[in-house]
Design a protein around this motif. Structure first.
Motif, mmCIF file in Angstrom:
data_model
loop_
_atom_site.group_PDB
_atom_site.id
_atom_site.type_symbol
_atom_site.label_atom_id
_atom_site.label_comp_id
_atom_site.label_asym_id
_atom_site.label_seq_id
_atom_site.Cartn_x
_atom_site.Cartn_y
_atom_site.Cartn_z
ATOM 1 N N LYS A 245 34.108 43.538 41.872
ATOM 2 C CA LYS A 245 34.531 44.659 41.027
ATOM 3 C C LYS A 245 33.776 45.934 41.398
ATOM 4 O O LYS A 245 34.373 47.012 41.514
ATOM 5 C CB LYS A 245 34.305 44.313 39.556
ATOM 6 C CG LYS A 245 34.709 45.405 38.594
ATOM 7 C CD LYS A 245 34.455 44.997 37.155
ATOM 8 C CE LYS A 245 34.830 46.129 36.212
ATOM 9 N NZ LYS A 245 34.584 45.757 34.808
ATOM 10 N N MET A 246 32.471 45.820 41.579
ATOM 11 C CA MET A 246 31.659 46.993 41.932
ATOM 12 C C MET A 246 32.034 47.522 43.322
ATOM 13 O O MET A 246 32.124 48.743 43.526
ATOM 14 C CB MET A 246 30.174 46.652 41.876
ATOM 15 C CG MET A 246 29.696 46.260 40.474
ATOM 16 S SD MET A 246 30.099 47.462 39.184
ATOM 17 C CE MET A 246 29.124 48.838 39.684
ATOM 18 N N MET A 247 32.245 46.609 44.269
ATOM 19 C CA MET A 247 32.645 47.025 45.619
ATOM 20 C C MET A 247 34.008 47.711 45.580
ATOM 21 O O MET A 247 34.206 48.745 46.201
ATOM 22 C CB MET A 247 32.688 45.818 46.561
ATOM 23 C CG MET A 247 31.343 45.165 46.810
ATOM 24 S SD MET A 247 30.286 46.109 47.906
ATOM 25 C CE MET A 247 31.070 45.822 49.464
ATOM 26 N N ARG A 248 34.936 47.117 44.836
ATOM 27 C CA ARG A 248 36.278 47.710 44.706
ATOM 28 C C ARG A 248 36.183 49.133 44.173
ATOM 29 O O ARG A 248 36.789 50.054 44.715
ATOM 30 C CB ARG A 248 37.158 46.859 43.787
ATOM 31 C CG ARG A 248 38.513 47.519 43.468
ATOM 32 C CD ARG A 248 39.352 46.690 42.527
ATOM 33 N NE ARG A 248 39.918 45.531 43.177
ATOM 34 C CZ ARG A 248 41.030 45.553 43.934
ATOM 35 N NH1 ARG A 248 41.681 46.683 44.135
ATOM 36 N NH2 ARG A 248 41.481 44.458 44.476
ATOM 37 N N LYS A 249 35.415 49.298 43.110
ATOM 38 C CA LYS A 249 35.283 50.613 42.473
ATOM 39 C C LYS A 249 34.745 51.646 43.470
ATOM 40 O O LYS A 249 35.273 52.753 43.578
ATOM 41 C CB LYS A 249 34.344 50.483 41.276
ATOM 42 C CG LYS A 249 34.379 51.601 40.314
ATOM 43 C CD LYS A 249 33.533 51.246 39.088
ATOM 44 C CE LYS A 249 33.749 52.243 37.995
ATOM 45 N NZ LYS A 249 32.974 51.937 36.802
ATOM 46 N N SER A 250 33.716 51.281 44.207
ATOM 47 C CA SER A 250 33.108 52.197 45.184
ATOM 48 C C SER A 250 34.041 52.502 46.346
ATOM 49 O O SER A 250 34.171 53.654 46.761
ATOM 50 C CB SER A 250 31.812 51.596 45.729
ATOM 51 O OG SER A 250 30.867 51.438 44.706
ATOM 52 N N ILE A 251 34.686 51.476 46.855
ATOM 53 C CA ILE A 251 35.552 51.655 48.032
ATOM 54 C C ILE A 251 36.817 52.431 47.660
ATOM 55 O O ILE A 251 37.246 53.326 48.394
ATOM 56 C CB ILE A 251 35.875 50.292 48.666
ATOM 57 C CG1 ILE A 251 34.585 49.680 49.242
ATOM 58 C CG2 ILE A 251 36.944 50.423 49.745
ATOM 59 C CD1 ILE A 251 34.697 48.222 49.623
ATOM 60 N N GLU A 252 37.409 52.115 46.517
ATOM 61 C CA GLU A 252 38.607 52.843 46.093
ATOM 62 C C GLU A 252 38.295 54.307 45.798
ATOM 63 O O GLU A 252 39.152 55.166 45.999
ATOM 64 C CB GLU A 252 39.247 52.162 44.883
ATOM 65 C CG GLU A 252 39.960 50.883 45.242
ATOM 66 C CD GLU A 252 40.621 50.188 44.059
ATOM 67 O OE1 GLU A 252 41.508 49.365 44.325
ATOM 68 O OE2 GLU A 252 40.249 50.462 42.898
ATOM 69 N N ALA A 253 37.071 54.595 45.364
ATOM 70 C CA ALA A 253 36.678 55.984 45.121
ATOM 71 C C ALA A 253 36.716 56.802 46.402
ATOM 72 O O ALA A 253 36.831 58.030 46.367
ATOM 73 C CB ALA A 253 35.287 56.033 44.498
ATOM 74 N N CYS A 254 36.627 56.126 47.538
ATOM 75 C CA CYS A 254 36.705 56.795 48.842
ATOM 76 C C CYS A 254 38.142 56.884 49.344
ATOM 77 O O CYS A 254 38.386 57.340 50.459
ATOM 78 C CB CYS A 254 35.857 56.043 49.866
ATOM 79 S SG CYS A 254 34.101 56.047 49.478
ATOM 80 N N GLY A 255 39.084 56.403 48.541
ATOM 81 C CA GLY A 255 40.491 56.489 48.908
ATOM 82 C C GLY A 255 41.015 55.315 49.712
ATOM 83 O O GLY A 255 42.115 55.385 50.262
ATOM 84 N N CYS A 256 40.269 54.242 49.772
ATOM 85 C CA CYS A 256 40.678 53.067 50.541
ATOM 86 C C CYS A 256 41.354 52.038 49.644
ATOM 87 O O CYS A 256 41.092 51.969 48.451
ATOM 88 C CB CYS A 256 39.466 52.414 51.205
ATOM 89 S SG CYS A 256 38.641 53.494 52.370
ATOM 90 N N GLN A 257 42.204 51.232 50.254
ATOM 91 C CA GLN A 257 42.837 50.111 49.573
ATOM 92 C C GLN A 257 41.922 48.900 49.693
ATOM 93 O O GLN A 257 41.333 48.668 50.739
ATOM 94 C CB GLN A 257 44.188 49.805 50.222
ATOM 95 C CG GLN A 257 44.906 48.627 49.622
ATOM 96 C CD GLN A 257 46.189 48.288 50.372
ATOM 97 O OE1 GLN A 257 46.578 48.970 51.319
ATOM 98 N NE2 GLN A 257 46.824 47.220 49.956
ATOM 99 N N VAL A 258 41.816 48.100 48.621
ATOM 100 C CA VAL A 258 40.930 46.937 48.615
ATOM 101 C C VAL A 258 41.731 45.663 48.384
ATOM 102 O O VAL A 258 42.582 45.606 47.494
ATOM 103 C CB VAL A 258 39.841 47.065 47.524
ATOM 104 C CG1 VAL A 258 39.009 45.798 47.434
ATOM 105 C CG2 VAL A 258 38.956 48.271 47.807
ATOM 106 N N ILE A 259 41.427 44.656 49.193
ATOM 107 C CA ILE A 259 41.937 43.311 49.002
ATOM 108 C C ILE A 259 40.717 42.447 48.740
ATOM 109 O O ILE A 259 39.690 42.614 49.400
ATOM 110 C CB ILE A 259 42.676 42.787 50.257
ATOM 111 C CG1 ILE A 259 43.862 43.690 50.605
ATOM 112 C CG2 ILE A 259 43.153 41.358 50.048
ATOM 113 C CD1 ILE A 259 43.576 44.565 51.742
ATOM 114 N N GLU A 260 40.794 41.530 47.776
ATOM 115 C CA GLU A 260 39.652 40.703 47.433
ATOM 116 C C GLU A 260 39.870 39.245 47.810
ATOM 117 O O GLU A 260 40.979 38.728 47.684
ATOM 118 C CB GLU A 260 39.389 40.758 45.919
ATOM 119 C CG GLU A 260 38.979 42.099 45.405
ATOM 120 C CD GLU A 260 38.699 42.083 43.907
ATOM 121 O OE1 GLU A 260 38.354 41.005 43.362
ATOM 122 O OE2 GLU A 260 38.820 43.151 43.292
ATOM 123 N N ALA A 261 38.781 38.610 48.241
ATOM 124 C CA ALA A 261 38.764 37.175 48.470
ATOM 125 C C ALA A 261 37.518 36.618 47.793
ATOM 126 O O ALA A 261 36.423 37.151 47.981
ATOM 127 C CB ALA A 261 38.746 36.868 49.962
#
Length: 90
Positions: free
Chosen positions: A14-30
């Protein structure tokens, strides 16, 4: 840019998603190594963040298998293990 976040901790994902999406990137989780190996060829991420300490299949094995799928895979290794022996291994 698409990022595959691999970590067994829902909180860390969740924390990684929040940080990465703030940079405009799409996130896929495993949530485990096998899920990452299944998702990688389907999603074709630009890079992967990979936890080194996971149950069943640890990060080094996941990394080895990812590189068999794609020798040019870009992987950022993430770990909370600060032991000198773990640092030397990576």
């Amino acid at each position: 840019m698409k990022v595959l976040v691999v970590d067994d901790s829902a909180f860390i994902r969740k924390m990684m998603r929040k940080s990465i999406e703030a940079c405009g990137c799409q996130v896929i989780e495993a949530d485990c190594g096998q899920a990452a190996l299944d998702l990688y060829p389907v999603e074709n991420p630009d890079f992967v963040t990979l936890d080194m300490l996971m149950p069943v299949m640890e990060g080094p094995e996941v990394l080895d298998r990812l590189l068999l799928i794609d020798p040019n895979a870009r992987v950022v290794v993430c770990t909370s293990n600060v032991q000198a022996s773990a640092q030397e291994e990576m």
